[in-house]
Design a protein around this motif. Structure first.
Motif, PDB file in Angstrom:
ATOM      1  N   LEU A 126       0.687  -1.095   0.049  1.00 45.52           N
ATOM      2  CA  LEU A 126       0.078  -0.035   0.001  1.00 45.52           C
ATOM      3  C   LEU A 126       0.748   1.509   0.129  1.00 45.52           C
ATOM      4  O   LEU A 126       0.674   2.036  -0.801  1.00 45.52           O
ATOM      5  CB  LEU A 126      -1.008   0.219   1.224  1.00 45.52           C
ATOM      6  N   ILE A 127       1.852   1.343   0.863  1.00 45.34           N
ATOM      7  CA  ILE A 127       2.852   2.430   0.791  1.00 45.34           C
ATOM      8  C   ILE A 127       3.577   2.525  -0.477  1.00 45.34           C
ATOM      9  O   ILE A 127       3.670   3.957  -0.899  1.00 45.34           O
ATOM     10  CB  ILE A 127       3.761   2.426   2.039  1.00 45.34           C
ATOM     11  N   GLY A 128       4.267   1.649  -0.950  1.00 45.08           N
ATOM     12  CA  GLY A 128       4.680   1.553  -2.458  1.00 45.08           C
ATOM     13  C   GLY A 128       3.646   2.134  -3.291  1.00 45.08           C
ATOM     14  O   GLY A 128       4.116   3.005  -4.242  1.00 45.08           O
ATOM     15  N   GLN A 129       2.571   1.706  -3.425  1.00 48.56           N
ATOM     16  CA  GLN A 129       1.554   2.047  -4.505  1.00 48.56           C
ATOM     17  C   GLN A 129       1.091   3.586  -4.258  1.00 48.56           C
ATOM     18  O   GLN A 129       1.205   4.447  -5.122  1.00 48.56           O
ATOM     19  CB  GLN A 129       0.193   1.416  -4.209  1.00 48.56           C
ATOM     20  N   LEU A 130       1.183   4.166  -3.066  1.00 48.69           N
ATOM     21  CA  LEU A 130       0.821   5.575  -2.639  1.00 48.69           C
ATOM     22  C   LEU A 130       1.955   6.257  -3.181  1.00 48.69           C
ATOM     23  O   LEU A 130       1.935   7.395  -3.840  1.00 48.69           O
ATOM     24  CB  LEU A 130       0.482   5.773  -1.000  1.00 48.69           C
ATOM     25  N   LEU A 131       3.131   5.908  -2.849  1.00 47.11           N
ATOM     26  CA  LEU A 131       4.329   6.731  -3.331  1.00 47.11           C
ATOM     27  C   LEU A 131       4.601   6.646  -4.791  1.00 47.11           C
ATOM     28  O   LEU A 131       4.794   7.817  -5.526  1.00 47.11           O
ATOM     29  CB  LEU A 131       5.641   6.323  -2.610  1.00 47.11           C
ATOM     30  N   SER A 132       4.087   5.529  -5.364  1.00 50.71           N
ATOM     31  CA  SER A 132       4.139   5.756  -6.933  1.00 50.71           C
ATOM     32  C   SER A 132       3.088   6.690  -7.624  1.00 50.71           C
ATOM     33  O   SER A 132       3.537   7.347  -8.689  1.00 50.71           O
ATOM     34  CB  SER A 132       3.989   4.179  -7.441  1.00 50.71           C
ATOM     35  N   TYR A 133       1.999   6.502  -6.846  1.00 50.49           N
ATOM     36  CA  TYR A 133       0.814   7.125  -7.272  1.00 50.49           C
ATOM     37  C   TYR A 133       1.133   8.874  -7.290  1.00 50.49           C
ATOM     38  O   TYR A 133       1.127   9.430  -8.182  1.00 50.49           O
ATOM     39  CB  TYR A 133      -0.341   7.185  -6.588  1.00 50.49           C
ATOM     40  N   VAL A 134       1.818   8.994  -6.254  1.00 46.38           N
ATOM     41  CA  VAL A 134       2.403  10.368  -6.046  1.00 46.38           C
ATOM     42  C   VAL A 134       3.207  11.179  -7.358  1.00 46.38           C
ATOM     43  O   VAL A 134       2.953  12.148  -7.843  1.00 46.38           O
ATOM     44  CB  VAL A 134       2.975  10.909  -4.640  1.00 46.38           C
ATOM     45  N   VAL A 135       4.282  10.158  -7.712  1.00 48.71           N
ATOM     46  CA  VAL A 135       5.118  10.568  -8.942  1.00 48.71           C
ATOM     47  C   VAL A 135       4.150  10.559  -9.939  1.00 48.71           C
ATOM     48  O   VAL A 135       4.444  11.569 -10.700  1.00 48.71           O
ATOM     49  CB  VAL A 135       6.107   9.271  -9.016  1.00 48.71           C
ATOM     50  N   LEU A 136       3.352   9.621 -10.134  1.00 47.98           N
ATOM     51  CA  LEU A 136       2.364   9.978 -11.717  1.00 47.98           C
ATOM     52  C   LEU A 136       1.367  10.939 -11.656  1.00 47.98           C
ATOM     53  O   LEU A 136       1.507  11.709 -12.342  1.00 47.98           O
ATOM     54  CB  LEU A 136       1.841   8.467 -11.816  1.00 47.98           C
ATOM     55  N   ARG A 137       0.872  11.374 -10.218  1.00 50.03           N
ATOM     56  CA  ARG A 137      -0.077  12.319 -10.196  1.00 50.03           C
ATOM     57  C   ARG A 137       0.748  13.697 -10.523  1.00 50.03           C
ATOM     58  O   ARG A 137      -0.053  14.590 -11.414  1.00 50.03           O
ATOM     59  CB  ARG A 137      -0.837  12.296  -8.898  1.00 50.03           C
ATOM     60  N   PHE A 138       1.788  13.965  -9.876  1.00 49.27           N
ATOM     61  CA  PHE A 138       2.451  15.415 -10.197  1.00 49.27           C
ATOM     62  C   PHE A 138       2.997  15.446 -11.428  1.00 49.27           C
ATOM     63  O   PHE A 138       3.109  16.434 -11.981  1.00 49.27           O
ATOM     64  CB  PHE A 138       3.070  15.546  -8.894  1.00 49.27           C
ATOM     65  N   GLY A 139       3.458  14.314 -12.073  1.00 50.45           N
ATOM     66  CA  GLY A 139       4.220  14.339 -13.231  1.00 50.45           C
ATOM     67  C   GLY A 139       2.944  14.546 -14.304  1.00 50.45           C
ATOM     68  O   GLY A 139       3.178  15.401 -15.164  1.00 50.45           O
ATOM     69  N   VAL A 140       1.813  14.089 -14.431  1.00 48.73           N
ATOM     70  CA  VAL A 140       0.848  14.297 -14.955  1.00 48.73           C
ATOM     71  C   VAL A 140       0.177  15.540 -14.886  1.00 48.73           C
ATOM     72  O   VAL A 140      -0.124  16.270 -15.786  1.00 48.73           O
ATOM     73  CB  VAL A 140      -0.468  13.049 -15.102  1.00 48.73           C
ATOM     74  N   LYS A 141       0.140  16.172 -13.742  1.00 49.31           N
ATOM     75  CA  LYS A 141      -0.530  17.386 -13.341  1.00 49.31           C
ATOM     76  C   LYS A 141      -0.156  18.464 -14.267  1.00 49.31           C
ATOM     77  O   LYS A 141      -0.473  19.452 -14.650  1.00 49.31           O
ATOM     78  CB  LYS A 141      -0.393  17.650 -11.927  1.00 49.31           C
ATOM     79  N   LYS A 142       1.242  18.483 -14.345  1.00 52.36           N
ATOM     80  CA  LYS A 142       2.034  19.474 -15.281  1.00 52.36           C
ATOM     81  C   LYS A 142       1.529  19.736 -16.749  1.00 52.36           C
ATOM     82  O   LYS A 142       1.720  20.618 -17.441  1.00 52.36           O
ATOM     83  CB  LYS A 142       3.601  18.958 -15.455  1.00 52.36           C
ATOM     84  N   HIS A 143       0.970  18.394 -17.295  1.00 48.92           N
ATOM     85  CA  HIS A 143       0.541  18.427 -18.624  1.00 48.92           C
ATOM     86  C   HIS A 143      -0.919  18.128 -19.024  1.00 48.92           C
ATOM     87  O   HIS A 143      -1.317  18.394 -19.976  1.00 48.92           O
ATOM     88  CB  HIS A 143       1.421  17.127 -19.206  1.00 48.92           C
ATOM     89  N   ALA A 144      -1.761  17.798 -17.810  1.00 48.78           N
ATOM     90  CA  ALA A 144      -3.103  17.920 -18.095  1.00 48.78           C
ATOM     91  C   ALA A 144      -3.638  17.831 -16.854  1.00 48.78           C
ATOM     92  O   ALA A 144      -3.346  17.541 -15.888  1.00 48.78           O
ATOM     93  CB  ALA A 144      -3.569  16.247 -18.656  1.00 48.78           C
TER      94      ALA A 144
END
Length: 186
Positions: A126-144
């Motif tokens: 769960l913690i690994g998924q959460l931290l991985s989500y943060v990477v994707l979420r903030f990376g995509v936020k810059k573009h969409a």
């Protein structure tokens, strides 16, 4: 994990599978918003079911109690994973997959060893998924910009219904096959 994985397939209606084929990044962002909205609604229903089960039986297992969290942490990163592919953010997608593999496996092993058991494995996941989500979420936020939107109120459900029906049933079959094989191997 098997229950959360199967429910996460249902929770998105597999709308994320429509993202790579969408006509534009704006339409992809809109479909991602629909999928995320459905995840939150489905997770609310699952959480209510968990609470009712708890009150009916007086106690539930730790694993059953964290199923709603698992559904969110499996489904939403999956949506962003497909969206990052549609937005052609291949480096971000690769970083997500690498970070996800290292964090989920590393934390699961670490917590499983520290706590000597499956609870540590589950928390590591769960913690690994959460931290991985943060990477994707903030990376995509810059573009969409992804805004959770109710697909039923938007009037766009009819054009996505057949896609959701086909891909959700296929996804359920796949996850149940995987769960069945895992169960047999245990």
């Amino acid at each position: 994990y098997s229950l959360a994985l199967t429910l996460s397939v249902i929770a998105t209606f597999r709308l994320e599978y429509a993202l790579p084929k969408s006509e534009s990044p704006q339409i992809a962002s809109k479909i991602a918003g629909y999928a995320i909205d459905v995840v939150w609604k489905a997770t609310t229903v699952i959480a209510i079911a968990v609470a009712i089960t708890y009150f009916a039986f007086g106690s539930i297992s730790f694993y059953f109690a964290i199923v709603p969290v698992g559904v969110v942490l499996i489904a939403i990163p999956q949506v962003y994973n497909f969206l990052s592919t549609r937005l052609e953010l291949y480096r971000l997608n690769s970083a997500f997959k690498l970070i996800n593999a290292i964090l989920v496996n590393g934390l699961s092993i670490l917590f499983g060893w520290m706590w000597m058991g499956p609870i540590g494995l589950g928390l590591g996941f769960l913690i690994g998924q959460l931290l991985s989500y943060v990477v994707l979420r903030f990376g995509v936020k810059k573009h969409a910009q992804v805004v959770p939107t109710d697909i039923f109120k938007s009037g766009e459900w009819p054009q996505h219904r057949s896609h959701a029906w086909f891909n959700s049933t296929q996804g359920i079959i796949e996850t149940l096959q995987l769960s069945g094989i895992t169960w047999l191997l245990n």
